[in-house]
Design a protein around this motif. Structure first.
Motif, PDB file in Angstrom:
ATOM      1  N   ARG A 123       8.119   6.913  -9.750  1.00 20.62           N
ATOM      2  CA  ARG A 123       7.457   6.486  -8.513  1.00 20.62           C
ATOM      3  C   ARG A 123       6.864   5.089  -8.697  1.00 20.62           C
ATOM      4  NH1 ARG A 123       3.378  11.400  -7.705  1.00 20.62           N
ATOM      5  NH2 ARG A 123       2.830  10.582  -9.785  1.00 20.62           N
ATOM      6  N   LEU A 124       6.734   4.361  -7.589  1.00 21.51           N
ATOM      7  CA  LEU A 124       6.251   2.986  -7.632  1.00 21.51           C
ATOM      8  C   LEU A 124       4.789   2.883  -7.216  1.00 21.51           C
ATOM      9  CD1 LEU A 124       9.242   1.085  -5.964  1.00 21.51           C
ATOM     10  CD2 LEU A 124       8.810   1.427  -8.408  1.00 21.51           C
ATOM     11  N   SER A 125       4.064   2.025  -7.919  1.00 19.88           N
ATOM     12  CA  SER A 125       2.698   1.668  -7.542  1.00 19.88           C
ATOM     13  C   SER A 125       2.592   0.147  -7.584  1.00 19.88           C
ATOM     14  CB  SER A 125       1.671   2.274  -8.507  1.00 19.88           C
ATOM     15  OG  SER A 125       1.671   3.679  -8.444  1.00 19.88           O
ATOM     16  N   LEU A 158      -0.184   4.075  -5.468  1.00 24.75           N
ATOM     17  CA  LEU A 158       1.136   4.659  -5.274  1.00 24.75           C
ATOM     18  C   LEU A 158       1.680   4.342  -3.890  1.00 24.75           C
ATOM     19  CD1 LEU A 158       3.110   6.603  -6.814  1.00 24.75           C
ATOM     20  CD2 LEU A 158       2.091   8.450  -5.470  1.00 24.75           C
ATOM     21  N   LEU A 159       2.924   3.871  -3.835  1.00 23.79           N
ATOM     22  CA  LEU A 159       3.574   3.606  -2.556  1.00 23.79           C
ATOM     23  C   LEU A 159       3.904   4.918  -1.851  1.00 23.79           C
ATOM     24  CD1 LEU A 159       3.897   0.711  -3.751  1.00 23.79           C
ATOM     25  CD2 LEU A 159       6.143   0.638  -2.670  1.00 23.79           C
ATOM     26  N   SER A 160       3.825   4.903  -0.536  1.00 23.06           N
ATOM     27  CA  SER A 160       4.188   6.103   0.226  1.00 23.06           C
ATOM     28  C   SER A 160       5.701   6.292   0.268  1.00 23.06           C
ATOM     29  CB  SER A 160       3.635   6.017   1.651  1.00 23.06           C
ATOM     30  OG  SER A 160       4.175   4.882   2.329  1.00 23.06           O
ATOM     31  N   ARG A 207       7.792  -4.485   5.227  1.00 23.98           N
ATOM     32  CA  ARG A 207       6.468  -4.127   4.730  1.00 23.98           C
ATOM     33  C   ARG A 207       6.480  -2.895   3.829  1.00 23.98           C
ATOM     34  NH1 ARG A 207       6.112  -6.644   9.505  1.00 23.98           N
ATOM     35  NH2 ARG A 207       4.488  -8.260   9.692  1.00 23.98           N
ATOM     36  N   GLN A 208       7.609  -2.228   3.786  1.00 26.13           N
ATOM     37  CA  GLN A 208       7.814  -1.123   2.862  1.00 26.13           C
ATOM     38  C   GLN A 208       9.227  -1.236   2.286  1.00 26.13           C
ATOM     39  OE1 GLN A 208       6.821   2.265   5.500  1.00 26.13           O
ATOM     40  NE2 GLN A 208       5.075   2.647   4.145  1.00 26.13           N
TER      41      GLN A 208
END
Length: 221
Positions: A123-125, A158-160, A207-208
């Motif tokens: 997962r990305l943060s 953490l990215l959603s 933006r995401q």
């Protein structure tokens, strides 16, 4: 190789396997063996782990080979189709595994303004601060990948976005945009879209993280 302790096996220093007469791993469904071995391989985190997995799994070479290929797919690299037996396949896996970003310290990336991290689950943060566009001074709210209005984060957050349910294996960070590579070879991008740098066929900001569809059907390594 034998399943029972014989003098010949001991003389040749072959592994000795003890089991009940009439009980053979070959009697088990191949799908079950593949699942067992592949799951064992998937929890390995280094070339040494792969070598150990093969060493303790010599009773069923074909499932081990299939397990190594499943691990390769999960980790984002591809094993040669014509490897010289299980030994050659294992050697190729260890070589390719050693080149993965996580073994080169590539599980994070940073620009002058932000940082990206990949955790153990892929997962990305991100954290950092967006900067004004050079053209009109407007603050870019797409750099961190957390959606509209998020321009500064002082701690890794953490990215959603789940990247389509895939695990990130590598990231790259530049002053105005970022890239993430998943285990299946897909590329996702976000940030300032000027000059088409995000690869989506336009100059729109993202933006995401957004998947680059130009690579559909291809595997990026």
């Amino acid at each position: 190789m034998t399943r029972y302790g014989t003098q010949e096996a001991l003389t040749k220093e072959e592994p000795v396997f003890v089991g009940e007469p009439g009980l053979d791993t070959a009697d088990l469904p191949l799908e079950l063996l593949v699942r067992i071995v592949s799951m064992h391989c998937l929890v390995a985190h280094s070339p040494v782990d792969i070598a150990r997995t093969v060493a303790v799994s010599r009773l069923f070479h074909e499932p081990v080979a299939e397990g190594l290929r499943l691990r390769a797919q999960e980790c984002g690299y591809e094993l040669p189709a014509a490897a010289a037996g299980l030994g050659g396949l294992c050697f190729a896996a260890m070589q390719l595994e050693a080149r993965l970003p996580q073994h080169r310290g590539g599980m994070l990336a940073a620009s002058a303004y932000h940082s990206i991290f990949i955790d153990a689950e892929g997962r990305l943060s991100t954290c950092g601060k967006s900067v004004p566009y050079a053209t009109d001074g407007t603050i870019c709210d797409s750099l961190l990948g957390h959606g509209a209005g998020v321009t500064q984060l002082s701690t890794p957050t953490l990215l959603s976005s789940t990247l389509g349910g895939e695990r990130a294996v590598s990231v790259s960070a530049k002053s105005s945009h970022s890239l993430a590579l998943t285990a299946s070879g897909c590329v996702w991008s976000w940030g300032h879209g000027a000059y088409g740098r995000l690869g989506h066929g336009d100059e729109e900001d993202q933006r995401q993280p957004k998947k680059i569809e130009a690579f559909a059907g291809q595997r990026i390594v």
